[in-house]
Design an enzyme around this catalytic site. Structure first.
Site, PDB file in Angstrom:
ATOM      1  N   GLU A  94       0.839  -1.207   0.000  1.00 28.51           N
ATOM      2  CA  GLU A  94       0.000   0.000   0.000  1.00 28.51           C
ATOM      3  C   GLU A  94       0.874   1.257   0.000  1.00 28.51           C
ATOM      4  O   GLU A  94       0.516   2.266  -0.597  1.00 28.51           O
ATOM      5  CB  GLU A  94      -0.944  -0.027   1.210  1.00 28.51           C
ATOM      6  CG  GLU A  94      -2.068  -1.048   1.003  1.00 28.51           C
ATOM      7  CD  GLU A  94      -2.645  -1.631   2.279  1.00 28.51           C
ATOM      8  OE1 GLU A  94      -2.380  -1.109   3.380  1.00 28.51           O
ATOM      9  OE2 GLU A  94      -3.374  -2.644   2.174  1.00 28.51           O
ATOM     10  N   GLY A 135      -6.954  -8.114   1.244  1.00 25.81           N
ATOM     11  CA  GLY A 135      -8.307  -7.565   1.396  1.00 25.81           C
ATOM     12  C   GLY A 135      -9.314  -8.089   0.398  1.00 25.81           C
ATOM     13  O   GLY A 135     -10.400  -7.529   0.247  1.00 25.81           O
ATOM     14  N   GLY A 189      -4.249  -8.498   8.196  1.00 27.15           N
ATOM     15  CA  GLY A 189      -4.859  -7.180   8.090  1.00 27.15           C
ATOM     16  C   GLY A 189      -6.267  -7.198   8.673  1.00 27.15           C
ATOM     17  O   GLY A 189      -6.460  -7.185   9.887  1.00 27.15           O
ATOM     18  N   GLY A 190      -7.267  -7.263   7.798  1.00 24.32           N
ATOM     19  CA  GLY A 190      -8.670  -7.133   8.202  1.00 24.32           C
ATOM     20  C   GLY A 190      -9.077  -8.013   9.380  1.00 24.32           C
ATOM     21  O   GLY A 190      -9.778  -7.560  10.294  1.00 24.32           O
TER      22      GLY A 190
END
Ligand code: 13P
Length: 243
Positions: A95, A169, A227-228
């Site tokens: 990112e 994601g 992550g999520g």
């Protein structure tokens, strides 16, 4: 056998209230005193994480290319993170490579700064879907890894996280064979180019409570970057319990 390393990357998410809530739940369940469970929260919450941490590891999501102290408005140096007992710092997350244009020469400076103060970098590498489909992903990943050969450090010790961009994601994960291929590629590249280096390899990208067991069974995998799922207390507890 060493416990697997589970790194929670909250990215630009969280609040004082959420951290207080989530970490207090983790403190009361089986995760207390788990230095292998590491939280990479946004920078303003660093102190809160340590205060409430109950023995968890603390990481940062990024670090300045500049070292020490000085006239670099907005930057945070590796030396500062040491005061907060930060053990790990992400470097080169896709990112940041995409949004901020971080390239190998910038990332090399960040790695050198971290290694020089004794914080372990977690270098993130990963290919986009188009490169995977073209079949040229090995060369792409080797190019990302090549910055390791230019580092001016006495001892090369770091974590490398393979995070295919198309898995981040999206709920899509590579097959176990595909992850294994890249884990082996990373180990053999480092072996060939820096025989004395010590590395651990993580996988990241849509890790969940459901796929964690299979991923952690891959030989040579040292853990995961989440992550999520790390924002959901039950899911993250399930992931950590597998480690
Ligand atoms: P997700 O687990 O949400 O796919 O994110 C992975 C990641 O980018 C961790 O650094």
């Amino acid at each position: 056998m060493a416990k697997k390393l589970i790194v929670a990357n909250w990215k630009m998410n969280g609040s004082i209230a959420k951290i207080e809530h989530d970490l207090s739940v983790y403190k009361t369940n089986a995760l207390t005193n788990s230095p292998n469970v590491v939280f990479a929260l946004p920078m303003p919450y660093l102190y809160q994480t340590i205060d409430l941490g109950a023995g968890f590891g603390v990481a940062c999501q990024d670090i300045s290319q500049f070292c020490g102290f000085g006239a670099y408005t907005g930057e945070i140096s590796a030396a500062m993170l040491l005061e907060f007992n930060v053990k790990y710092t992400l470097v080169g997350h896709s990112e940041r490579r995409a949004a901020i244009g971080e390239d190998n020469s910038l990332l090399a400076k960040k790695l050198e700064n971290l290694i020089s103060v004794g914080i372990t970098p977690i270098l993130c590498i990963g290919e986009p879907r188009s490169i995977r489909d073209s079949g040229k992903y090995q060369g792409f990943l080797i190019d990302q890894l090549s910055l390791l050969t230019s580092l001016n450090v006495e001892v090369l010790e770091l974590v490398i996280a393979y995070e295919p961009i198309w898995a981040i994601g999206t709920g899509k994960t590579p097959t176990i064979e595909e992850i294994t291929e890249i884990v082996n590629l990373i180990h053999s590249f480092v072996q060939k180019t820096s025989a004395h280096a010590k590395i651990l390899v993580l996988y990241g990208g849509s890790v969940t409570g459901k796929n964690i067991a299979d991923i952690l069974h891959i030989p040579e995998i040292a853990g995961v970057l989440v992550g999520g799922a790390s924002l959901k207390v039950d899911e993250f507890t399930a992931i950590c319990t597998e480690a």
